[in-house]
Design a protein around this motif. Structure first.
Motif, PDB file in Angstrom:
ATOM      1  N   ILE A 216       0.976  -1.095  -0.023  1.00  0.00           N
ATOM      2  CA  ILE A 216       0.067   0.113  -0.229  1.00  0.00           C
ATOM      3  C   ILE A 216       0.921   1.285   0.074  1.00  0.00           C
ATOM      4  CG2 ILE A 216      -1.697   1.213   1.369  1.00  0.00           C
ATOM      5  CD1 ILE A 216      -2.627  -1.330   2.335  1.00  0.00           C
ATOM      6  N   CYS A 217       1.948   1.327   0.878  1.00  0.00           N
ATOM      7  CA  CYS A 217       2.535   2.616   1.040  1.00  0.00           C
ATOM      8  C   CYS A 217       3.325   2.763  -0.201  1.00  0.00           C
ATOM      9  CB  CYS A 217       3.482   2.430   2.341  1.00  0.00           C
ATOM     10  SG  CYS A 217       2.579   2.040   3.950  1.00  0.00           S
ATOM     11  N   ASP A 218       3.736   1.965  -0.841  1.00  0.00           N
ATOM     12  CA  ASP A 218       4.654   2.115  -2.138  1.00  0.00           C
ATOM     13  C   ASP A 218       3.967   2.792  -3.337  1.00  0.00           C
ATOM     14  OD1 ASP A 218       6.834   0.918  -0.840  1.00  0.00           O
ATOM     15  OD2 ASP A 218       6.427  -1.089  -1.689  1.00  0.00           O
ATOM     16  N   LEU A 219       2.286   2.736  -3.022  1.00  0.00           N
ATOM     17  CA  LEU A 219       1.831   3.162  -4.176  1.00  0.00           C
ATOM     18  C   LEU A 219       1.547   4.678  -4.369  1.00  0.00           C
ATOM     19  CD1 LEU A 219      -1.349   0.575  -3.963  1.00  0.00           C
ATOM     20  CD2 LEU A 219       0.211   0.746  -5.915  1.00  0.00           C
ATOM     21  N   PHE A 220       1.679   5.361  -3.126  1.00  0.00           N
ATOM     22  CA  PHE A 220       1.627   6.790  -3.012  1.00  0.00           C
ATOM     23  C   PHE A 220       2.432   7.445  -3.730  1.00  0.00           C
ATOM     24  CE2 PHE A 220      -1.002   5.448   0.750  1.00  0.00           C
ATOM     25  CZ  PHE A 220      -2.226   6.189   0.550  1.00  0.00           C
ATOM     26  N   GLN A 221       3.608   7.211  -3.968  1.00  0.00           N
ATOM     27  CA  GLN A 221       4.649   7.912  -4.930  1.00  0.00           C
ATOM     28  C   GLN A 221       4.159   8.165  -6.428  1.00  0.00           C
ATOM     29  OE1 GLN A 221       8.552   5.811  -5.524  1.00  0.00           O
ATOM     30  NE2 GLN A 221       7.609   4.458  -4.348  1.00  0.00           N
ATOM     31  N   TYR A 222       3.208   7.354  -6.698  1.00  0.00           N
ATOM     32  CA  TYR A 222       2.994   7.305  -8.011  1.00  0.00           C
ATOM     33  C   TYR A 222       1.548   7.908  -8.426  1.00  0.00           C
ATOM     34  CZ  TYR A 222       6.741   3.849  -8.109  1.00  0.00           C
ATOM     35  OH  TYR A 222       7.585   3.045  -7.579  1.00  0.00           O
ATOM     36  N   LEU A 241       1.606  -4.895   9.788  1.00  0.00           N
ATOM     37  CA  LEU A 241       0.643  -3.754  10.153  1.00  0.00           C
ATOM     38  C   LEU A 241       1.309  -2.637  10.735  1.00  0.00           C
ATOM     39  CD1 LEU A 241      -2.067  -2.593  10.510  1.00  0.00           C
ATOM     40  CD2 LEU A 241      -2.279  -3.802  12.773  1.00  0.00           C
ATOM     41  N   HIS A 242       2.349  -3.086  11.776  1.00  0.00           N
ATOM     42  CA  HIS A 242       3.201  -2.130  12.353  1.00  0.00           C
ATOM     43  C   HIS A 242       4.161  -1.379  11.190  1.00  0.00           C
ATOM     44  CE1 HIS A 242       5.824   0.094  15.292  1.00  0.00           C
ATOM     45  NE2 HIS A 242       6.862  -0.583  14.668  1.00  0.00           N
ATOM     46  N   TYR A 243       4.690  -2.090  10.296  1.00  0.00           N
ATOM     47  CA  TYR A 243       5.329  -1.589   9.267  1.00  0.00           C
ATOM     48  C   TYR A 243       4.567  -0.491   8.320  1.00  0.00           C
ATOM     49  CZ  TYR A 243       7.131  -1.634   4.431  1.00  0.00           C
ATOM     50  OH  TYR A 243       7.616  -1.105   3.020  1.00  0.00           O
ATOM     51  N   ILE A 244       3.410  -0.916   8.090  1.00  0.00           N
ATOM     52  CA  ILE A 244       2.385   0.040   7.316  1.00  0.00           C
ATOM     53  C   ILE A 244       1.947   1.062   8.129  1.00  0.00           C
ATOM     54  CG2 ILE A 244       0.018   0.379   6.527  1.00  0.00           C
ATOM     55  CD1 ILE A 244       0.245  -2.623   5.755  1.00  0.00           C
ATOM     56  N   ARG A 245       1.786   1.087   9.544  1.00  0.00           N
ATOM     57  CA  ARG A 245       1.547   2.310  10.381  1.00  0.00           C
ATOM     58  C   ARG A 245       2.615   3.301  10.511  1.00  0.00           C
ATOM     59  NH1 ARG A 245      -2.289  -0.464  14.765  1.00  0.00           N
ATOM     60  NH2 ARG A 245      -4.221  -0.846  13.762  1.00  0.00           N
ATOM     61  N   GLN A 246       3.572   2.533  10.675  1.00  0.00           N
ATOM     62  CA  GLN A 246       4.927   3.448  10.874  1.00  0.00           C
ATOM     63  C   GLN A 246       5.282   4.459   9.619  1.00  0.00           C
ATOM     64  OE1 GLN A 246       4.902   3.512  14.281  1.00  0.00           O
ATOM     65  NE2 GLN A 246       6.999   3.917  13.812  1.00  0.00           N
ATOM     66  N   ARG A 247       5.127   3.591   8.442  1.00  0.00           N
ATOM     67  CA  ARG A 247       5.419   4.515   7.265  1.00  0.00           C
ATOM     68  C   ARG A 247       4.315   5.439   6.983  1.00  0.00           C
ATOM     69  NH1 ARG A 247       7.080   1.313   1.965  1.00  0.00           N
ATOM     70  NH2 ARG A 247       7.093   3.395   1.288  1.00  0.00           N
ATOM     71  N   LYS A 249       2.581   6.913   9.011  1.00  0.00           N
ATOM     72  CA  LYS A 249       2.741   8.255  10.222  1.00  0.00           C
ATOM     73  C   LYS A 249       4.153   8.899   9.758  1.00  0.00           C
ATOM     74  CE  LYS A 249       4.517   7.145  14.207  1.00  0.00           C
ATOM     75  NZ  LYS A 249       4.568   6.523  15.684  1.00  0.00           N
ATOM     76  N   ILE A 250       5.239   8.347   9.396  1.00  0.00           N
ATOM     77  CA  ILE A 250       6.386   8.927   9.171  1.00  0.00           C
ATOM     78  C   ILE A 250       6.370   9.791   7.882  1.00  0.00           C
ATOM     79  CG2 ILE A 250       8.863   8.690   8.549  1.00  0.00           C
ATOM     80  CD1 ILE A 250       8.743   6.368  10.763  1.00  0.00           C
ATOM     81  N   GLU A 251       5.781   9.031   6.733  1.00  0.00           N
ATOM     82  CA  GLU A 251       5.794   9.616   5.474  1.00  0.00           C
ATOM     83  C   GLU A 251       4.415  10.377   5.334  1.00  0.00           C
ATOM     84  OE1 GLU A 251       6.655   6.711   2.496  1.00  0.00           O
ATOM     85  OE2 GLU A 251       7.675   5.484   4.113  1.00  0.00           O
ATOM     86  N   LYS A 252       3.675  10.477   6.289  1.00  0.00           N
ATOM     87  CA  LYS A 252       2.491  11.338   6.178  1.00  0.00           C
ATOM     88  C   LYS A 252       1.472  10.671   5.015  1.00  0.00           C
ATOM     89  CE  LYS A 252       4.109  15.344   8.801  1.00  0.00           C
ATOM     90  NZ  LYS A 252       5.260  14.555   9.205  1.00  0.00           N
ATOM     91  N   LEU A 253       1.090   9.531   4.948  1.00  0.00           N
ATOM     92  CA  LEU A 253       0.401   9.201   3.828  1.00  0.00           C
ATOM     93  C   LEU A 253      -1.157   8.974   4.095  1.00  0.00           C
ATOM     94  CD1 LEU A 253       2.837   5.883   3.210  1.00  0.00           C
ATOM     95  CD2 LEU A 253       3.047   8.202   1.922  1.00  0.00           C
TER      96      LEU A 253
END
Length: 367
Positions: A216-222, A241-247, A249-253
């Motif tokens: 999911i997180c990788d999609l936002f840059q495109y 889930l922790h990986y996704i939530r941290q990204r 939060k940190i990347e403001k997705l």
């Protein structure tokens, strides 16, 4: 001629795709056969609103203490307490045949053969699930099935590639009469903090790696900046889930988890401007049909059933598992570079409405 009694055996009794299909099926077969259902877990769907004539629920919880009890019981009686329960059900109701809903319960194939009852095996799975089943159990349930019911063409192809010829292709379907919208999309968006002018993609299902939620997180840059992705479904408490939530939060997705929302499911599905399938493998997802019925363009990886469902004017099926390719396809929809036809979406969904599929099932259990 007396009606046949079929014992349907299903894994959870909850709102999984295979079990929603079974719930719809039993509702519409009412009066044509006598039905009993055994559900291995106390899932809300069959526990509270069963569509079978008789319902049997396994209320044993898989606790550590229960597993010790089960092990001792099996050592003494050479059978598990659950298998004994199913044998007692069969002794009581004398079903003419069994129906195993998914390939994840091979022990019941052996049990059916033990008591001399023919069984149908309904396959809703592709190869990644094969890897979760022991070799001998997997082979046995296929070798001894009276019929192997396949939920999509790709599923039937995989079964046929193993040399089995007793397959029936009966596509998964939905019941559009159960789809109703009670809340406006804008009011729900406001409730969960999504701007009214944002483009919203909804994903749906249980969180697991096969569903591709790790990407999911990788999609936002495109994607264009004012894009939101919403996950509608149960949340699995794992490291991913922790990986996704941290990204997030940190990347403001702009990623939002909203849970299952069983009672408001269609209201939340309807907040989308588009539906995205990130699954790496998905035989024929019901939510894809539901999204089309709600006239939502569909984009996904070529993960299975999506390729035989999507037609021109409905969206895009991406022939890779590269997030960039999927993101670019999503951006094409958002930027209106692809012609989307709402009538095509709705009519394609109606092809897989139970009213247009049930005739293929009507005589299935007359044998």
């Amino acid at each position: 001629m007396s009606k046949k009694l079929v014992l349907f055996i299903t894994p959870t009794g909850g709102r999984t795709g295979s079990e929603m299909l079974l719930w719809y099926l039993l509702k519409h077969l009412s009066g044509k056969i006598k039905s009993a259902i055994y559900t291995r877990l106390n899932g809300e769907l069959f526990a509270t609103q069963s569509t079978a004539d008789q319902t049997f629920i396994n209320n044993n919880r898989r606790s550590f203490i229960y597993q010790i009890y089960e092990g001792i019981y099996h050592k003494i009686f050479k059978i598990t307490p659950e298998e004994k329960k199913v044998l007692d059900i069969q002794k009581k109701i004398k079903a003419d045949r069994w129906y195993l809903n998914t390939i994840t319960m091979p022990q019941f194939a052996r049990l059916a053969q033990k008591v001399g009852v023919p069984y149908d095996l309904h396959v809703h799975e592709l190869v990644s699930i094969y890897d979760e089943i022991r070799f001998d159990d997997f082979k046995f349930q296929l070798d001894n099935a009276a019929r192997i019911i396949c939920c999509s063409s790709i599923v039937e192809r995989r079964i046929s590639e193993m040399g089995y010829s007793n397959t029936l292709l009966l596509h998964s379907f939905i019941d559009t009469q159960t789809i109703s919208i009670k809340q406006s999309a804008l009011s729900i968006r406001d409730k969960i903090g999504i701007p009214s002018d944002a483009f919203v993609w909804v994903m749906s299902g249980s969180m697991n790696l096969r569903k591709g939620y790790d990407t999911i997180c990788d999609l936002f840059q495109y994607l264009p900046q004012n894009t939101y992705i919403v996950w509608l479904g149960s949340v699995k408490q794992t490291g991913v889930l922790h990986y996704i939530r941290q990204r997030t939060k940190i990347e403001k997705l702009n990623f939002i988890e909203i849970g299952e929302k069983s009672a408001e499911y269609y209201d939340y599905l309807n907040i989308s401007d588009g539906f995205v399938l990130t699954a790496k493998e998905d035989p024929f997802p019901l939510v894809m049909i539901e999204a089309a019925y709600l006239e939502k363009p569909i984009v996904g990886y070529n993960s299975g059933g999506i390729a035989e469902f999507i037609q021109n004017g409905m969206g895009l099926c991406v022939d890779s598992f590269n997030p960039k390719d999927l993101g670019d396809a999503m951006a094409q929809i958002q930027e209106k570079k692809l012609n989307i036809d709402n009538n095509t979406l709705r009519n394609r969904a109606l092809d897989f409405d139970i009213q247009n599929q049930i005739s293929k099932w009507d005589n299935l259990f007359d044998l």
